[in-house]
Each structure stands twice: as C-alpha cells, then as structure tokens.
Design a protein around this motif. Sequence first.
Motif, PDB file in Angstrom:
ATOM      1  N   ALA A 120       0.839  -1.200   0.000  1.00 45.13           N
ATOM      2  CA  ALA A 120       0.000   0.000   0.000  1.00 45.13           C
ATOM      3  C   ALA A 120       0.873   1.249   0.000  1.00 45.13           C
ATOM      4  N   VAL A 121       0.493   2.241  -0.799  1.00 44.99           N
ATOM      5  CA  VAL A 121       1.228   3.500  -0.855  1.00 44.99           C
ATOM      6  C   VAL A 121       0.811   4.415   0.295  1.00 44.99           C
ATOM      7  N   PHE A 122      -0.485   4.394   0.640  1.00 43.87           N
ATOM      8  CA  PHE A 122      -1.012   5.289   1.671  1.00 43.87           C
ATOM      9  C   PHE A 122      -1.420   4.489   2.909  1.00 43.87           C
ATOM     10  N   SER A 123      -1.060   4.979   4.061  1.00 42.49           N
ATOM     11  CA  SER A 123      -1.418   4.300   5.315  1.00 42.49           C
ATOM     12  C   SER A 123      -2.457   5.071   6.112  1.00 42.49           C
ATOM     13  N   ASP A 124      -2.919   6.224   5.593  1.00 43.67           N
ATOM     14  CA  ASP A 124      -3.830   7.088   6.343  1.00 43.67           C
ATOM     15  C   ASP A 124      -5.242   7.115   5.774  1.00 43.67           C
ATOM     16  N   ARG A 125      -5.570   6.115   4.922  1.00 44.25           N
ATOM     17  CA  ARG A 125      -6.903   6.084   4.316  1.00 44.25           C
ATOM     18  C   ARG A 125      -7.267   4.642   3.967  1.00 44.25           C
ATOM     19  N   THR A 126      -8.522   4.432   3.617  1.00 38.22           N
ATOM     20  CA  THR A 126      -9.013   3.076   3.370  1.00 38.22           C
ATOM     21  C   THR A 126      -8.296   2.428   2.190  1.00 38.22           C
ATOM     22  N   ASN A 127      -7.835   1.221   2.399  1.00 41.35           N
ATOM     23  CA  ASN A 127      -7.235   0.444   1.316  1.00 41.35           C
ATOM     24  C   ASN A 127      -8.354  -0.063   0.400  1.00 41.35           C
TER      25      ASN A 127
END
Length: 437
Positions: A120-127
């Motif tokens: 995952a590139v982002f850890s602060d939003r829904t996968n």
Amino acid sequence: MAPERVFVIGVGMSKFIKPRGKVDYTEFGLEASVKALNDAGLSYDDIQFAACGYVFADSTAGQRVLYQLGMTQIPIINVNNNCSTGSTALLQARNAVASGSVECAMALGFERMASGSLGAVFSDRTNPLDHVGTVMFSERGATNAPYAAQIFGNAGIAYMEKHGATPRHLAKIAEKNHRHSSNNPYSQFQTIYTLEEIEESPNVFGPLTKLQCCPTSDGAGCVIVCNESFVVKHGLVDQAVEIASQVMATDSPRMLSKDGIEWAGSDMTRRAASEAFKKAGITPNDVQVVELHDCFSANELLTYDALGLTPPGKAHTLIDSGDNTYGGKYVINPSGGLISKGHPLGATGLAQCTELVWQIRGWAGDRQVPNVEYALQHNVGLGGAVVITIYKRGQVNQPKPLTRYNPGCEARYITREDFEKAASKPENRAAFFESKL
C-alpha cells in the motif's frame, strides 16, 4: 448509428527491466510511443486523442511523456486501474475511435516501480482492497506474505481443493512461461528452468514459489488505433489488426463469498469473456493464441476456467494435455507472460496487445504461433477491473515492417532518426523538451 470498426495499426514497447531507478518513466514512455508511431508510419501530428496509463506516478505524467513529441493540444487523459491500467487506456482509445469522435488515437502505458513486493502507498486512508482482505483473512487467516500473493495463492488453493488440481500443475505453468520467454528479447528474464528448479525456489505463499510469481518491473508499451477509413487512407491494410471485441467488467458479489476462487476476480473475467466472445461472434475454440494475466501461476490456472478455455473445474486438464503451449490447442503466453516477461503495471496490457499483434502479423520469429486468425487478451486488476480483448486477423497479409528491422524479434532502442519521424512538426515542439537522443 453503428460504431466504427477499430484497428490496431501501430505497436511498440521497451524492454522490461528490473526496477533500479536508472531510467525514468519519461524515457520509457518516449521509447514506446516513438516505436508505435514508426510502426504505423505516422507522426504525433496524426494522433487526435491519447489515453495514458500508469499507477506509480504523479498526475498528468502522461502529458509529461507526450509533450516530448509535441504540444499539439489534443485531449490527453490519465488512467489508473491497478494491474489492468494498460488495457483500460486501450479501451479508452478504442472507444474514442469507435464513437466517431476521432479517427486515430493512442494508448500509452508506462511504469517506474520500486523494488520488492507491492504494498500500500497510503497508510492514512481506506485500502481499496480491504473488502477482500476482510473476507479472506476471516476464512483462511493472515500471514506476512505479500498481500497479492495471499489473494491469488488462496484462490489457487481453493481451486485445488475443489477440483483436484495440484501444486505441480502450478509449477508446470511457470515452467512453460519461463521457457516461452527465452525467445522474447523484451522479456525481463529469459532463463529456462526445470520443473524441479521452479518447485524448489524460495516459497512465497502456500504452493507459490518465487519462480511462479511475477517480478516488479520498469517499462512501457504503446498502441495506436484508428478507424477503417484511416487505415485505407494511409495504406495500412496489410498490417492493420481489427479489434473484434473489447469488454470491461468489474466485480460481482461473488468476490466476497466464502469461495476463495472468487477472491481473485474470477467472476468478472467470466462476465467479460462471455460478452467478448458473443460480440466477436466466435467461441474459445476459434482462438489460437492467448496473452493471459499470469501475475501468479495460480491465476493462470483459474483463468483457463474463467475464460472458457476448459469446462468448469477442468483447468488442470489443459496442462496435462499440453494444450497450453506449442503443438497444443492454444499457445498461452508466448511472450513469457508476466511471470517471466515482467509486470510494469501501466504497461502490461499494452505489451500483451503488442505481442498479439506481432503474432497475427507473423513477426514473432522463434516464438511464432502458426496460422493465427484470432487472438485473446486478458488483463485483470484487483479492486477490480478486467479487460478482455479479441483481435482478428482480417486482411493482414504478412506485411514487411515499416521500420528498418523487425521489432517483433529485436528489442532495439530508438535513434534520433526514429524520433524525428515520430515527432510533431517543429512549430509544435518546445525547446524544453528537446530530445537528447
């Protein structure tokens, strides 16, 4: 009004390489687009619309690549649809032509990836894959293995449990694809492995070993499509390959069932394939060559079934009979597939198209499939989307390449002369983008 018939008239790709950060996406993208334009004998001034696919780049990266050829003010859209990004760009370009909006369009896909397994590139939003993960982990548990390997590996395990396939069938798929890639100069890997070497390579997840998993890759692919009148006007009848049908589908609720086979998106492949064959007016029996999304050997097994290449639950019988390679009913992944050719996400679907066009033209050299009339492409992305494309030989008559060599057999880099043939007229070029070729 009936939609326009759409033809592929130009294809090109870079060699797929390990992601080491030594070549930027702008260079990969320029190489593939110049090759496709040279293949069609066109310049960028002939392109009226472009769809550019990539996953790992900032917004408007497509413009940044194509501005090197000219700033002609055509519509350029950027597409991100996970691993089906390249064929989604092709769908957009095809639709632009089929609708009558433009006569000639380009689909370009490129990727510059980080080394190692995807995460995952982002850890602060829904996968966007949290839904399948929730179901899968509750049914099968979680491990530290790469997320995609767990999804496809568990789907393969479920197929084996339900239908009697074995881990050796998965290894045989990988052995075949590595063997096929030995004749593909664009492939990231060209090494032939024995079945035992594949089975004994490091374990990744469940029955999947390292040599049964696609690598991360850098590279680009490009396809130019047009309508029938453009083909005739530019004298490209001999090399134009018709898109007989093209269908995109997304997931059904079956993806979130307890049946692990469905976690890899099998049902959307069934839906898209059924519609594509119907629209093309053919059946799977009419196809000779297939480029199939084998991100893991397990997915190739599942997809034989989902595409209708075998009766339901009998995918492993295609392997046992040898009907998935040369001398059999189908040749599946003559390029080496994602497992060996590589998988730069935005480029994969366009590289598949490129291989199939070369096969239909008879340009594939030592990996040539004989007497190709219909070719089938399957490109899937979890989350999800799948694009199925069927190509038809039509009037293709063993054309000689318009380039100075056969690009189906040689992975040469572009020259300044190649660039000048492809680029827009001088007044549409900006000094900032002057090619350093």
